[in-house]
Design a protein around this motif. Structure first.
Motif, short mmCIF file in Angstrom:
data_model
loop_
_atom_site.label_atom_id
_atom_site.label_comp_id
_atom_site.label_asym_id
_atom_site.label_seq_id
_atom_site.Cartn_x
_atom_site.Cartn_y
_atom_site.Cartn_z
N ALA A 40 8.60 120.34 32.20
CA ALA A 40 9.88 119.68 32.40
C ALA A 40 10.54 120.22 33.66
CB ALA A 40 10.80 119.91 31.20
N VAL A 41 11.34 119.36 34.29
CA VAL A 41 12.09 119.75 35.48
C VAL A 41 13.55 119.36 35.27
CG1 VAL A 41 11.59 117.56 36.66
CG2 VAL A 41 12.19 119.56 38.02
N LEU A 42 14.47 120.16 35.78
CA LEU A 42 15.89 119.85 35.64
C LEU A 42 16.66 120.38 36.83
CD1 LEU A 42 17.84 122.29 33.35
CD2 LEU A 42 15.46 122.71 33.90
N GLY A 43 17.83 119.76 37.06
CA GLY A 43 18.73 120.28 38.07
C GLY A 43 19.58 121.37 37.46
N LEU A 44 19.65 122.51 38.13
CA LEU A 44 20.42 123.65 37.63
C LEU A 44 21.62 123.83 38.55
CD1 LEU A 44 20.13 125.60 35.26
CD2 LEU A 44 18.93 127.18 36.78
N SER A 45 22.81 123.56 38.01
CA SER A 45 24.01 123.51 38.85
C SER A 45 24.78 124.82 38.89
CB SER A 45 24.95 122.43 38.32
OG SER A 45 25.46 122.80 37.05
N GLY A 46 24.52 125.69 37.91
CA GLY A 46 25.35 126.88 37.76
C GLY A 46 26.38 126.72 36.68
N GLY A 47 26.45 125.49 36.10
CA GLY A 47 27.37 125.23 35.01
C GLY A 47 26.71 125.41 33.66
N ILE A 48 27.51 125.30 32.61
CA ILE A 48 27.03 125.62 31.27
C ILE A 48 26.07 124.58 30.71
CG2 ILE A 48 28.97 124.56 30.07
CD1 ILE A 48 28.85 127.00 28.13
N ASP A 49 26.27 123.31 31.02
CA ASP A 49 25.42 122.27 30.44
C ASP A 49 23.97 122.41 30.90
OD1 ASP A 49 27.55 120.90 29.06
OD2 ASP A 49 28.20 120.15 31.01
N SER A 50 23.77 122.51 32.20
CA SER A 50 22.39 122.63 32.70
C SER A 50 21.79 123.97 32.32
CB SER A 50 22.34 122.41 34.21
OG SER A 50 23.10 123.38 34.92
N ALA A 51 22.62 125.00 32.24
CA ALA A 51 22.10 126.32 31.82
C ALA A 51 21.59 126.24 30.38
CB ALA A 51 23.19 127.38 31.94
N GLN A 75 17.06 135.06 34.53
CA GLN A 75 17.08 135.62 33.18
C GLN A 75 15.99 134.98 32.31
OE1 GLN A 75 20.93 136.06 31.23
NE2 GLN A 75 20.06 135.49 29.25
N LEU A 76 15.76 133.69 32.52
CA LEU A 76 14.75 132.99 31.74
C LEU A 76 13.34 133.20 32.26
CD1 LEU A 76 16.59 129.59 31.23
CD2 LEU A 76 16.01 131.23 29.44
N GLY A 77 13.22 133.50 33.56
CA GLY A 77 11.90 133.64 34.17
C GLY A 77 11.24 132.30 34.45
N ILE A 78 12.07 131.26 34.71
CA ILE A 78 11.52 129.95 35.02
C ILE A 78 11.41 129.77 36.53
CG2 ILE A 78 12.43 128.90 32.91
CD1 ILE A 78 14.71 127.72 34.55
N ARG A 79 10.54 128.87 36.94
CA ARG A 79 10.41 128.53 38.37
C ARG A 79 11.72 127.93 38.86
NH1 ARG A 79 4.82 126.21 39.79
NH2 ARG A 79 6.09 124.81 41.04
N HIS A 80 12.13 128.30 40.05
CA HIS A 80 13.33 127.69 40.59
C HIS A 80 13.27 127.65 42.11
CE1 HIS A 80 14.12 132.02 40.19
NE2 HIS A 80 15.00 131.92 41.16
N ASP A 81 13.75 126.54 42.66
CA ASP A 81 13.78 126.32 44.10
C ASP A 81 15.17 125.86 44.50
OD1 ASP A 81 10.90 126.72 44.80
OD2 ASP A 81 10.65 125.01 43.45
N VAL A 82 15.57 126.20 45.72
CA VAL A 82 16.84 125.75 46.26
C VAL A 82 16.57 124.70 47.34
CG1 VAL A 82 18.96 126.40 47.47
CG2 VAL A 82 17.94 127.97 45.80
N ILE A 134 17.82 123.82 42.31
CA ILE A 134 19.21 124.10 42.64
C ILE A 134 19.52 123.34 43.94
CG2 ILE A 134 20.88 125.92 43.16
CD1 ILE A 134 18.86 127.87 41.73
N MET A 135 20.52 122.46 43.91
CA MET A 135 20.73 121.55 45.04
C MET A 135 22.16 121.59 45.57
SD MET A 135 18.44 118.44 43.41
CE MET A 135 18.98 118.85 41.73
N PRO A 136 22.51 122.62 46.31
CA PRO A 136 23.89 122.74 46.82
C PRO A 136 24.17 121.80 47.99
CG PRO A 136 22.52 124.52 47.66
CD PRO A 136 21.67 123.76 46.69
N TYR A 137 25.43 121.44 48.13
CA TYR A 137 25.94 120.72 49.29
C TYR A 137 26.81 121.71 50.06
CZ TYR A 137 28.42 117.11 51.97
OH TYR A 137 28.97 116.35 52.98
#
Length: 273
Positions: A31-42, A81-88, A61-64
C-alpha cells in the motif's frame, strides 16, 4: 464525547483486518499513502504497517513551498517510528508552473490543485510499486465535504472513512501515534497559519456530536433542538452535508441499458463469484 466512545481494541482489529483483506483480495501485498504530518494520515500509516508489515507500506511526503516545515518533520517522525519506506517529493514546481498562467487564482483553486497534484503522484507510485492507494479522509470530513474531489478524497480503499475525527484521536492514542501529532491543531496546511477548525468555524468535537446524532442516530431537527444543539448550528451543518453529497458519489451515469454500472452491475458476485 461519551456517545462517540468506542472499543479501540476492536476497532483496531477491524480496520487492520480490512486493509489486509482488501489489499490481498486483488492479488497485491503493498500500500502507498500520502503522509502529511497530520493525525489522519499518521493513523492510516500505523494501521497499514500493522496490517501489511512495515516493509510493504510506502509513504510519500509532498510539501509545497508554503507548507509548515513542522508538517514534514512530523511526517518523517511517524514514518521513522514505524520503519516504513518514505520519500519526500516537492510539488512546488509542478503547481507553480500551472498557476504562472493564472496568477489571480484564489486559495481554494490553489489548494484543490495541490491536493490533486499529490494524488497523481500517489497513483503513479502505486503503479510503479504494485500497491493500492490508501485514503486518509475521516467520516467528519467526508460528511462535511471538507476535501478535494479526486484529490485527498480519492483512494482505492479508505480504512478511516467511517470513523469521526474524535474517534481518530482515540484510536491514534491507543496505537501509539506520536504525541506531538495527536496534540497539534488539525490543518490542511494549505497556507501559513491555516487550521481546519478556524476555517470551518467550529470544533471537530462539537460537530462530531451533532453529526453522530444527525447521521448515525437519524435525529430530526426537533429532536436535535431538544438535545440542546443550536438551531443555527444544525442548519449550517445540515446544509454542508446536503450540498457536498455529490462528492460522496461515483460519477452519475445516464441509464440507457438493462445493466448500468454502479446501479445494476456492482459486485463481483454478478460474475458468479
Amino acid at each position: 464525547m461519551g456517545s462517540l466512545g468506542m472499543n479501540t481494541t476492536l476497532m483496531r482489529t477491524i480496520l487492520v483486518g480490512f486493509i489486509r483483506e482488501e489489499v490481498r483480495k486483488v492479488g497485491l501485498t503493498r500500500a502507498v499513502l500520502g503522509l502529511s504530518g497530520g493525525i489522519d494520515s499518521a493513523l492510516v500509516a500505523f494501521l497499514a504497517a500493522e496490517a501489511l508489515g512495515p516493509e510493504n507500506v510506502q509513504a510519500i511526503i509532498m510539501p509545497y513551498r508554503t507548507s509548515n516545515p513542522e508538517s514534514e518533520a512530523h511526517a518523517r517522525l511517524a514514518a521513522e517510528q514505524l520503519g516504513i519506506r518514505h520519500d519526500v517529493i516537492e510539488i512546488t514546481s509542478m503547481v507553480d508552473a500551472y498557476f504562472a498562467r493564472y496568477p489571480d487564482a484564489d486559495n481554494m483553486r490553489r489548494g484543490n490543485k495541490m491536493a490533486r497534484e499529490r494524488m497523481t503522484i500517489l497513483y503513479d507510485h502505486s503503479a510503479a510499486w504494485s500497491a493500492l492507494v490508501l485514503g486518509t479522509s475521516n467520516k467528519t470530513e467526508l460528511l462535511l465535504g471538507y476535501g478535494t474531489l479526486y484529490g485527498d478524497m480519492a483512494s482505492a480503499l479508505n480504512p478511516i472513512g467511517d470513523i469521526y475525527k474524535s474517534q481518530v484521536w482515540q484510536l491514534s492514542e491507543a496505537m501509539g501515534v506520536p504525541r506531538v501529532i495527536i496534540d497539534k491543531k488539525p490543518s490542511a496546511d494549505l497556507w501559513a497559519g491555516q487550521t481546519d477548525e478556524q476555517e470551518l468555524g467550529f470544533t471537530y468535537r462539537e460537530v462530531d456530536e451533532l453529526l453522530y446524532h444527525l447521521i448515525d442516530l437519524r435525529y430530526s431537527r426537533d429532536e436535535l433542538l431538544a438535545k440542546g444543539f443550536a438551531a443555527e448550528f444544525i442548519d449550517k451543518i445540515q446544509a454542508k452535508v446536503q450540498n457536498s453529497h455529490f462528492k460522496r458519489r461515483l460519477p452519475v451515469i445516464a441509464k440507457v441499458s438493462n445493466r448500468t454500472i454502479d446501479r445494476d452491475f456492482r459486485y463481483s458476485r454478478d460474475w458468479g463469484k
